[in-house]
Motif scaffolding. Structure first.
Motif, PDB file in Angstrom:
ATOM      1  N   SER A  52       0.836  -1.198   0.000  1.00  0.00           N
ATOM      2  CA  SER A  52       0.000   0.000   0.000  1.00  0.00           C
ATOM      3  C   SER A  52       0.875   1.254   0.000  1.00  0.00           C
ATOM      4  O   SER A  52       1.812   1.366   0.802  1.00  0.00           O
ATOM      5  N   GLY A  53       0.574   2.159  -0.910  1.00  0.00           N
ATOM      6  CA  GLY A  53       1.329   3.402  -0.989  1.00  0.00           C
ATOM      7  C   GLY A  53       2.662   3.281  -1.700  1.00  0.00           C
ATOM      8  O   GLY A  53       3.372   4.281  -1.877  1.00  0.00           O
ATOM      9  N   LYS A  54       3.025   2.072  -2.123  1.00  0.00           N
ATOM     10  CA  LYS A  54       4.290   1.846  -2.829  1.00  0.00           C
ATOM     11  C   LYS A  54       4.050   1.807  -4.341  1.00  0.00           C
ATOM     12  O   LYS A  54       2.967   1.447  -4.820  1.00  0.00           O
ATOM     13  N   TYR A  55       5.088   2.138  -5.071  1.00  0.00           N
ATOM     14  CA  TYR A  55       5.056   2.089  -6.533  1.00  0.00           C
ATOM     15  C   TYR A  55       5.856   0.873  -7.008  1.00  0.00           C
ATOM     16  O   TYR A  55       6.942   0.589  -6.473  1.00  0.00           O
ATOM     17  N   ILE A  56       5.336   0.197  -7.997  1.00  0.00           N
ATOM     18  CA  ILE A  56       6.059  -0.944  -8.570  1.00  0.00           C
ATOM     19  C   ILE A  56       6.255  -0.699 -10.067  1.00  0.00           C
ATOM     20  O   ILE A  56       5.303  -0.430 -10.805  1.00  0.00           O
ATOM     21  N   ILE A  57       7.516  -0.785 -10.473  1.00  0.00           N
ATOM     22  CA  ILE A  57       7.866  -0.572 -11.884  1.00  0.00           C
ATOM     23  C   ILE A  57       8.709  -1.750 -12.358  1.00  0.00           C
ATOM     24  O   ILE A  57       9.301  -2.472 -11.538  1.00  0.00           O
ATOM     25  N   PRO A  58       8.803  -1.974 -13.667  1.00  0.00           N
ATOM     26  CA  PRO A  58       9.669  -3.050 -14.168  1.00  0.00           C
ATOM     27  C   PRO A  58      11.126  -2.777 -13.799  1.00  0.00           C
ATOM     28  O   PRO A  58      11.545  -1.628 -13.589  1.00  0.00           O
ATOM     29  N   ARG A 300      13.730  -2.448 -28.242  1.00  0.00           N
ATOM     30  CA  ARG A 300      14.870  -2.234 -29.131  1.00  0.00           C
ATOM     31  C   ARG A 300      15.690  -3.507 -29.292  1.00  0.00           C
ATOM     32  O   ARG A 300      16.153  -3.835 -30.393  1.00  0.00           O
ATOM     33  N   MET A 301      15.878  -4.248 -28.201  1.00  0.00           N
ATOM     34  CA  MET A 301      16.707  -5.450 -28.248  1.00  0.00           C
ATOM     35  C   MET A 301      15.922  -6.716 -28.572  1.00  0.00           C
ATOM     36  O   MET A 301      16.479  -7.805 -28.600  1.00  0.00           O
ATOM     37  N   GLY A 302      14.637  -6.581 -28.785  1.00  0.00           N
ATOM     38  CA  GLY A 302      13.843  -7.732 -29.179  1.00  0.00           C
ATOM     39  C   GLY A 302      13.431  -8.640 -28.039  1.00  0.00           C
ATOM     40  O   GLY A 302      12.970  -9.763 -28.274  1.00  0.00           O
ATOM     41  N   PHE A 303      13.530  -8.168 -26.793  1.00  0.00           N
ATOM     42  CA  PHE A 303      13.089  -8.978 -25.658  1.00  0.00           C
ATOM     43  C   PHE A 303      11.571  -9.108 -25.681  1.00  0.00           C
ATOM     44  O   PHE A 303      10.851  -8.113 -25.802  1.00  0.00           O
ATOM     45  N   GLN A 304      11.101 -10.317 -25.509  1.00  0.00           N
ATOM     46  CA  GLN A 304       9.663 -10.571 -25.455  1.00  0.00           C
ATOM     47  C   GLN A 304       9.208 -10.930 -24.050  1.00  0.00           C
ATOM     48  O   GLN A 304       8.012 -11.193 -23.841  1.00  0.00           O
ATOM     49  N   ASP A 305      10.136 -10.940 -23.087  1.00  0.00           N
ATOM     50  CA  ASP A 305       9.801 -11.466 -21.767  1.00  0.00           C
ATOM     51  C   ASP A 305      10.119 -10.508 -20.618  1.00  0.00           C
ATOM     52  O   ASP A 305      10.109 -10.899 -19.463  1.00  0.00           O
ATOM     53  N   ARG A 306      10.390  -9.250 -20.920  1.00  0.00           N
ATOM     54  CA  ARG A 306      10.720  -8.300 -19.854  1.00  0.00           C
ATOM     55  C   ARG A 306      10.442  -6.878 -20.324  1.00  0.00           C
ATOM     56  O   ARG A 306      10.218  -6.628 -21.503  1.00  0.00           O
ATOM     57  N   GLY A 312       3.188 -13.584 -17.834  1.00  0.00           N
ATOM     58  CA  GLY A 312       4.125 -14.267 -18.699  1.00  0.00           C
ATOM     59  C   GLY A 312       5.487 -13.622 -18.779  1.00  0.00           C
ATOM     60  O   GLY A 312       6.438 -14.237 -19.260  1.00  0.00           O
ATOM     61  N   TYR A 313       5.601 -12.370 -18.341  1.00  0.00           N
ATOM     62  CA  TYR A 313       6.899 -11.689 -18.322  1.00  0.00           C
ATOM     63  C   TYR A 313       7.683 -12.098 -17.078  1.00  0.00           C
ATOM     64  O   TYR A 313       7.097 -12.478 -16.051  1.00  0.00           O
ATOM     65  N   LEU A 314       9.005 -12.012 -17.173  1.00  0.00           N
ATOM     66  CA  LEU A 314       9.837 -12.268 -16.009  1.00  0.00           C
ATOM     67  C   LEU A 314       9.473 -11.308 -14.884  1.00  0.00           C
ATOM     68  O   LEU A 314       9.262 -10.111 -15.110  1.00  0.00           O
ATOM     69  N   ALA A 315       9.447 -11.824 -13.689  1.00  0.00           N
ATOM     70  CA  ALA A 315       9.101 -11.011 -12.522  1.00  0.00           C
ATOM     71  C   ALA A 315      10.321 -10.233 -12.041  1.00  0.00           C
ATOM     72  O   ALA A 315      10.841 -10.430 -10.939  1.00  0.00           O
ATOM     73  N   ASP A 316      10.797  -9.353 -12.907  1.00  0.00           N
ATOM     74  CA  ASP A 316      11.873  -8.416 -12.582  1.00  0.00           C
ATOM     75  C   ASP A 316      11.208  -7.083 -12.278  1.00  0.00           C
ATOM     76  O   ASP A 316      10.611  -6.466 -13.185  1.00  0.00           O
ATOM     77  N   PHE A 317      11.307  -6.623 -11.043  1.00  0.00           N
ATOM     78  CA  PHE A 317      10.603  -5.387 -10.711  1.00  0.00           C
ATOM     79  C   PHE A 317      11.235  -4.697  -9.516  1.00  0.00           C
ATOM     80  O   PHE A 317      12.017  -5.289  -8.752  1.00  0.00           O
TER      81      PHE A 317
END
Length: 575
Positions: A52-58, A300-306, A312-317
Motif C-alpha cells: 500500500s502506498g508503494k510504486y512498482i515498476i519493471p 529495441r533489443m527484441g526482448f519478449q519477456d521483460r 508471462g513476463y519475467l518477474a523483474d521489478f
C-alpha cells in the motif's frame, strides 16, 4: 498453478498505457502470473506482501553499456547493478576484447551472475585498423561467426570506424556488418555516430546501423530520429535542452536511457537509476523516464519477456517508496528479493577466476629521459606544433597549432604551457611510442597515466615534466596496470587494475576509493573536466572527434590521417 508471491494494493506501472493503477500482482516461479484489481487470495499464495502506498515498476534494462568501464568483472558488477535496480544489461565487452580477444569475451561469458547479462558482439576491435592502433586481440569474421552461435549474444556492438563505414566498402567493419545481416537479419546493429550528419549519416544507415548512443544536441536528435535512428541517451546527453526537444515532439518511442560507461566510484552512488533521476530533473516526465528505461529498451533489443509487469513476463521489478526521485526500496529478480535498501552485500568483492596470464599483460620497457626529448636538427628558435585541445565538458577534442620554443636544439615542451602525451604499445608486438601535445590539460607540475586507455588500452601518460612522466610510467609497470598520478616528482595517487590492465579484483567500495583518489590527484595538478578520468582515458580513442592519439601518434578521427607532432615544413623533427 502455484502462486509463490502475492503483492497487494501496489501502484503498478502499466507500460502500455504509461499509467499507475492500484493493482494486485500474482507471481508464480520466475514470472508474473496475473495482474488485476480483484482480490487474488483465492490463488492461495505462499507469501503475501502489502505494498500500500508503494510504486512498482519493471526492472531497469540497460541496453548499451560496458562492464569494463566499472573496472570490475561481471561477477562483481552483477550485485552492484542489481543494487541500483538494473535487472538486465546488454554488454559490449570490446574493452576486454581489445586486450585478450575472443578469450577475454569468453571469460566474461563464463562468469555466473544473478543479473541477466546479454552480449553485443564487439564489432570494432580494434576501433579503427591494426595499422592505426595496436591491440592485444582482434575480432574478425571468424570470431564474429563463433560469437553469433552463443545464446546470450543478441546484438552487434557499436560500429565505430567512420572511414571504414563511410568510404571503404571492403573494410573489416563493413564485412562484419554484412556477415551479421546475412546470418542474423533481425539482430539490432548498434552504432557510434558522433557529429555525423547529412549524407554521412545515410552511409551509416545504408550499412545497416540503426542506433546511436553518442553525445546528442537538439539538432542531432531531430535529424537522427527523423532519419530512423534509435537514440540511446547516456549522461552527457541528458540535458534540459535535449529533453525539451523530446517533450515537444513526443519522441519517447524512439529513445532509451542507457549508461554506456559508469566508473566504480560513481557506481557507489548510482547506475541507470541515477540517469533516470537526472532525466526527471532535466524535465522528462516521470512516466516517460520509466518507460524509456524499461519498455522501449526491451523492444529495441527484441526482448519478449521483460520490460513490463504483465502475465508471462519475467518477474523483474522494483518497489519504490518515492516516485519523483526513484527511491528504490527493494529489487526483485525473477520473483526473488535480491536487494533491499541498506544492503551492502551487493558491493562485495568478486570471486572471479581469471587465467594467470591475465594478471601479467603489460609488456613494455621503462621510459628514459631520451624517450622524452625531441631534437630539432635545424637551428630555429621555435617550431609550429600540432596540439590536441581538450574541453571541460565531454570527451571531444579540437585540433589547434601552437608555436613552441627550441632550446639547445630540443623542443622545450616542459616550458610551453602544454602537456606532453605519449602512448606506449604494451602487448610486446612492436614497441611503438606515439607522441602528442595537449592544451587545457595540466596547470601544475605533474603527470597522470593509465593502461585503461580507450579502446586499445596501451599505456598512456600525460605530464608537464619529464620527472613526473617517468614516475607515473614506473608506477604503472609496478602495478601491472591501472591509474597513477604524480605531482612534483612524487606519486600521489594510484589505482591498481591488474586484470588485463583494465579490471580490479577489489570490492567496489575499495576500488571506488582508489579511483576517487586518482580524481583528486588529477584535480591537484590542474585537470578540469566534469569526468576527469573518462576525459583523459578517451584521449586515446581514435573514433571520437576530432583528434586523438594511439601508439602510432596523433590522428584525425574522420580522415585517419597521421598528424605529426611538429608541423613546420623547414623543421627536421628527428626523434
Amino acid at each position: 498453478m502455484k502462486i509463490d508471491l502475492l503483492i497487494e494494493n501496489a501502484l503498478v506501472f502499466n507500460s502500455f498505457l504509461k499509467t499507475f493503477d492500484v493493482e494486485n500482482i500474482a507471481i508464480s516461479g520466475e514470472k508474473f502470473y496475473y495482474v488485476s484489481k480483484e482480490n487474488l487470495r483465492y490463488l492461495h499464495p505462499s507469501k503475501i506482501l502489502d505494498a500500500s502506498g508503494k510504486y512498482i515498476i519493471p526492472g531497469f534494462i540497460d541496453i548499451h553499456m560496458h562492464i569494463e568501464s566499472s573496472m570490475i568483472p561481471p561477477a562483481t558488477f552483477s550485485g552492484a547493478a542489481l543494487s541500483h535496480g538494473v535487472t538486465t544489461v546488454v554488454a559490449d565487452s570490446h574493452e576486454i576484447a581489445n586486450v585478450f580477444g575472443l578469450e577475454g569475451i569468453r571469460t566474461f561469458m563464463d562468469e555466473k551472475t544473478e543479473l541477466d547479462i546479454f552480449y553485443a558482439i564487439p564489432s570494432s576491435v580494434p576501433s579503427t585498423t591494426p595499422e592505426l592502433e595496436t591491440t592485444g586481440g582482434i575480432i574478425g569474421i571468424e570470431e564474429v561467426l563463433s560469437l553469433l552461435e552463443h545464446p546470450d549474444v543478441i546484438a552487434l556492438g557499436e560500429a565505430m570506424n567512420f572511414k571504414g563505414i563511410t568510404s571503404e566498402p571492403d573494410s573489416l567493419i563493413r564485412q562484419i556488418l554484412k556477415t551479421v545481416q546475412e546470418q542474423k537479419p533481425f539482430m539490432p546493429l548498434e552504432g557510434h555516430v558522433p557529429r555525423v550528419t547529412g549524407e554521412d549519416l545515410s552511409k551509416f544507415m545504408y550499412a545497416g546501423i540503426t542506433a546511436d548512443h553518442t553525445h546528442q544536441s537538439p539538432d542531432s536528435i531531430l535529424e537522427k530520429i527523423k532519419s530512423g535512428i534509435f537514440l540511446e541517451f547516456q549522461k552527457k546527453s541528458i540535458t534540459p535542452e535535449n529533453i525539451a526537444v523530446l517533450n515537444k515532439h513526443q519522441l519517447f518511442e524512439h529513445i532509451a536511457i542507457i549508461t554506456d560507461d559508469i566508473m566504480a566510484d560513481d557506481l557507489l552512488e548510482g547506475h541507470l537509476d541515477a540517469n533516470v533521476r537526472l532525466a526527471i530533473e532535466a524535465g522528462m516526465p516521470v512516466r516517460e523516464a520509466i518507460y524509456t528505461t524499461t519498455y522501449t529498451a526491451a523492444r529495441r533489443m527484441g526482448f519478449q519477456d521483460r520490460g513490463s509487469i504483465s502475465a508471462g513476463y519475467l518477474a523483474d521489478f522494483l518497489i519504490l517508496d518515492q516516485l519523483e526521485n526513484v527511491h528504490i526500496e527493494a529489487v526483485y529478480k525473477k520473483g526473488k528479493l535480491v536487494h533491499s535498501r541498506g544492503d551492502e552485500m551487493s558491493y562485495s568483492k568478486n570471486d572471479s577466476a581469471f587465467p594467470e596470464q591475465f594478471y601479467h599483460s603489460i609488456h613494455c620497457s621503462p621510459l628514459t629521459k631520451d624517450d622524452l626529448q625531441f631534437p630539432i636538427s635545424k637551428k630555429q628558435n621555435c617550431v609550429l606544433c600540432n596540439v590536441m585541445q581538450i574541453q571541460e565538458i565531454g570527451t571531444f577534442t579540437e585540433h589547434v597549432q601552437r608555436e613552441i620554443s627550441v632550446k639547445n636544439g630540443l623542443l622545450d615542451w616542459e616550458n610551453s604551457g602544454l602537456a606532453l602525451i605519449l602512448v606506449m604499445e604494451r602487448y610486446g608486438k612492436n614497441g611503438n611510442i606515439g607522441y602528442g601535445l595537449v592544451e587545457n590539460a595540466l596547470t601544475e607540475k605533474g603527470a597522470v597515466g593509465t593502461t585503461w586507455a580507450h579502446d586499445h588500452h596501451n599505456l598512456m601518460v600525460m605530464g608537464t615534466s619529464m620527472e613526473d612522466i617517468l614516475q607515473v610510467q614506473e608506477e604503472l609497470l609496478r602495478l601491472n596496470g591501472g591509474y597513477a598520478v604524480s605531482k612534483d616528482g612524487k606519486v600521489t595517487a594510484a589505482c591498481p587494475l591488474p586484470i588485463g590492465g583494465i579490471l580490479s579484483d577489489e570490492s567496489v567500495p575499495v576500488l571506488g576509493k582508489q579511483l576517487q583518489a586518482v580524481r583528486n590527484g588529477m584535480r591537484e595538478i590542474g585537470y578540469k573536466n566534469t569526468n576527469e578520468i573518462m576525459s583523459f582515458s578517451t584521449l586515446s580513442l581514435p573514433v571520437s572527434p576530432k583528434i586523438k592519439i594511439t601508439d602510432f601518434g596523433m590522428m584525425d578521427v574522420h580522415t585517419h590521417e597521421h598528424i605529426p607532432l611538429v608541423e613546420d615544413d623547414d623543421a627536421d623533427f628527428i626523434n
